[in-house]
Design a protein around this motif. Structure first.
Motif, PDB file in Angstrom:
ATOM      1  N   ALA A 106      48.196  29.368  47.097  1.00 47.09           N
ATOM      2  CA  ALA A 106      48.309  29.565  45.754  1.00 47.09           C
ATOM      3  C   ALA A 106      49.582  29.299  45.190  1.00 47.09           C
ATOM      4  O   ALA A 106      49.966  28.716  44.165  1.00 47.09           O
ATOM      5  CB  ALA A 106      47.413  30.826  45.441  1.00 47.09           C
ATOM      6  N   TYR A 107      50.645  30.322  45.784  1.00 46.88           N
ATOM      7  CA  TYR A 107      51.933  29.841  45.444  1.00 46.88           C
ATOM      8  C   TYR A 107      52.473  28.335  45.609  1.00 46.88           C
ATOM      9  O   TYR A 107      53.180  28.038  44.652  1.00 46.88           O
ATOM     10  CB  TYR A 107      53.046  30.996  46.366  1.00 46.88           C
ATOM     11  N   LEU A 117      39.875  37.062  45.231  1.00 43.88           N
ATOM     12  CA  LEU A 117      40.042  37.475  46.624  1.00 43.88           C
ATOM     13  C   LEU A 117      39.369  38.985  46.872  1.00 43.88           C
ATOM     14  O   LEU A 117      38.912  39.415  47.736  1.00 43.88           O
ATOM     15  CB  LEU A 117      41.340  37.456  46.895  1.00 43.88           C
ATOM     16  N   GLU A 118      39.981  39.692  45.835  1.00 46.34           N
ATOM     17  CA  GLU A 118      39.648  41.204  45.834  1.00 46.34           C
ATOM     18  C   GLU A 118      38.142  41.431  45.687  1.00 46.34           C
ATOM     19  O   GLU A 118      37.758  42.448  46.527  1.00 46.34           O
ATOM     20  CB  GLU A 118      40.168  42.014  44.699  1.00 46.34           C
ATOM     21  N   PHE A 127      40.413  24.264  48.190  1.00 44.85           N
ATOM     22  CA  PHE A 127      41.174  25.125  46.748  1.00 44.85           C
ATOM     23  C   PHE A 127      42.408  24.234  46.410  1.00 44.85           C
ATOM     24  O   PHE A 127      43.140  24.042  47.176  1.00 44.85           O
ATOM     25  CB  PHE A 127      41.715  26.486  47.521  1.00 44.85           C
ATOM     26  N   THR A 128      42.124  23.618  45.223  1.00 41.97           N
ATOM     27  CA  THR A 128      43.181  22.877  44.497  1.00 41.97           C
ATOM     28  C   THR A 128      43.428  23.632  43.030  1.00 41.97           C
ATOM     29  O   THR A 128      44.293  23.194  42.608  1.00 41.97           O
ATOM     30  CB  THR A 128      42.850  21.492  44.377  1.00 41.97           C
ATOM     31  N   SER A 129      42.306  24.337  42.688  1.00 40.95           N
ATOM     32  CA  SER A 129      42.703  25.117  41.151  1.00 40.95           C
ATOM     33  C   SER A 129      42.133  26.328  41.284  1.00 40.95           C
ATOM     34  O   SER A 129      41.404  26.708  42.225  1.00 40.95           O
ATOM     35  CB  SER A 129      42.097  24.129  40.322  1.00 40.95           C
ATOM     36  N   VAL A 130      42.303  27.043  40.362  1.00 41.86           N
ATOM     37  CA  VAL A 130      41.578  28.492  40.192  1.00 41.86           C
ATOM     38  C   VAL A 130      40.345  28.159  40.183  1.00 41.86           C
ATOM     39  O   VAL A 130      39.639  29.012  40.456  1.00 41.86           O
ATOM     40  CB  VAL A 130      42.184  29.356  39.015  1.00 41.86           C
ATOM     41  N   LEU A 148      38.511  27.844  43.309  1.00 45.32           N
ATOM     42  CA  LEU A 148      38.515  28.862  44.245  1.00 45.32           C
ATOM     43  C   LEU A 148      37.455  29.796  43.756  1.00 45.32           C
ATOM     44  O   LEU A 148      36.794  30.474  44.595  1.00 45.32           O
ATOM     45  CB  LEU A 148      39.757  29.584  44.193  1.00 45.32           C
ATOM     46  N   VAL A 149      37.453  30.084  42.396  1.00 48.59           N
ATOM     47  CA  VAL A 149      36.485  31.316  41.797  1.00 48.59           C
ATOM     48  C   VAL A 149      35.233  30.655  42.083  1.00 48.59           C
ATOM     49  O   VAL A 149      34.250  31.471  42.582  1.00 48.59           O
ATOM     50  CB  VAL A 149      36.673  31.339  40.487  1.00 48.59           C
TER      51      VAL A 149
END
Length: 289
Positions: free
Chosen positions: A93-94, A114-115, A141-144, A147-148
């Motif tokens: 992500a960073y 993630l939480e 994973f390339t964007s929020v 990922l969500v």
């Protein structure tokens, strides 16, 4: 999720950037960066790969330092859960959002996603390997949004971490919540504090948190004197003894001091407690009698 040491950071970094994801194996040449290097001809391209790798690795150390220092609610939740699988996601992500203007906002969304799955895994405690289930999510994973959606698909559709599984785990027939219970009630305490003007800006401080069964796990024979009614069949069969409503957070020293005291004496001890959930229980019990 304790602070990672250098060897762990290297491992998380390799997992985050390789095509193998969580199946990356440092000691198996066909499942680590050496496989990637084999496909690059000797010369400038190989030197360029090495240069990029070392720069990214250096950035990973700085990124994790920033992560630990970053003021973030969900980052703090992840650290308190003590899980390690999020690290490769965090490093990626960073790397993805390093130069974006809304970096902090996107990172917080990542930490939150993630939480959620980490919390579900800690509560349900299935034997399923969460890392393997999340591997394709990490690799794509390339964007929020990616990922969500990926994480949501894992806990909604793979059967292990569904809402029904959560309900069953939170309403057990015996006390099985274990180490996750203090986390649940710390979150609840902070929820209460956000609604309280006086406590809103005060961080929860509790030494050696434990979980108290309000109605004791062992039924007392001194029913009138203790203040507890006899445990009837409905109470036992309904497993009310171990449900969330009969549990609360308490410090170790407080828990020891009240021991098996009668209910009225326990309620009196809650008066001096800084925990708002203790005040809530005291008010509820007092107004219900």
């Amino acid at each position: 999720m304790a602070n990672a040491d250098e060897d762990k950071i290297l491992d998380y970094f390799n997992v985050s950037r390789s095509g193998f994801g969580f199946y990356y194996r440092e000691n198996e040449d066909d499942q680590n960066y050496k496989q990637e290097l084999k496909g690059i001809e000797a010369g400038e391209k190989k030197l360029e790969w090495i240069s990029n790798y070392t720069k990214e690795l250096k950035n990973a150390f700085f990124d994790l330092k920033e992560f630990y220092q970053q003021p973030s609610v969900y980052k703090n939740h992840l650290l308190e859960l003590g899980v390690t699988f999020p690290y490769p996601f965090i490093l990626k992500a960073y790397r993805l959002f390093r130069n974006e203007g809304d970096k902090a906002q996107k990172l917080e969304q990542v930490f939150r996603a993630l939480e959620i799955v980490a919390f579900r895994d800690e509560v349900v405690r299935t034997r399923a390997d969460l890392r393997s289930k999340l591997n394709w999510v990490l690799k794509t994973f390339t964007s929020v949004a990616d990922l969500v959606a990926g994480i949501k698909n894992v806990y909604e559709n793979m059967g292990y971490w569904t809402d029904n599984a959560m309900r069953s785990a939170l309403m057990p027939d015996s006390y099985k919540l274990g180490n996750i219970a203090p986390y649940i009630f710390k979150r609840y305490e902070n929820h209460l504090r956000q609604r309280d003007v006086r406590a809103k800006n005060h961080t929860l401080q509790i030494t050696k948190p434990e979980i108290e069964h309000i109605a004791p796990q062992t039924e007392t024979n001194q029913h009138p004197a203790s203040g507890y009614c006899a445990y009837d069949e409905a109470f036992v069969a309904g497993c009310y003894l171990h449900k969330i409503g009969n549990l609360m957070l308490i410090g170790e020293s407080h828990n020891i001091s009240i021991g098996n005291q009668p209910f009225e004496e326990k309620l009196a001890s809650y008066e001096a407690s800084p925990l708002l959930q203790h005040q809530e229980i005291k008010n509820f019990a007092t107004n219900s009698t």
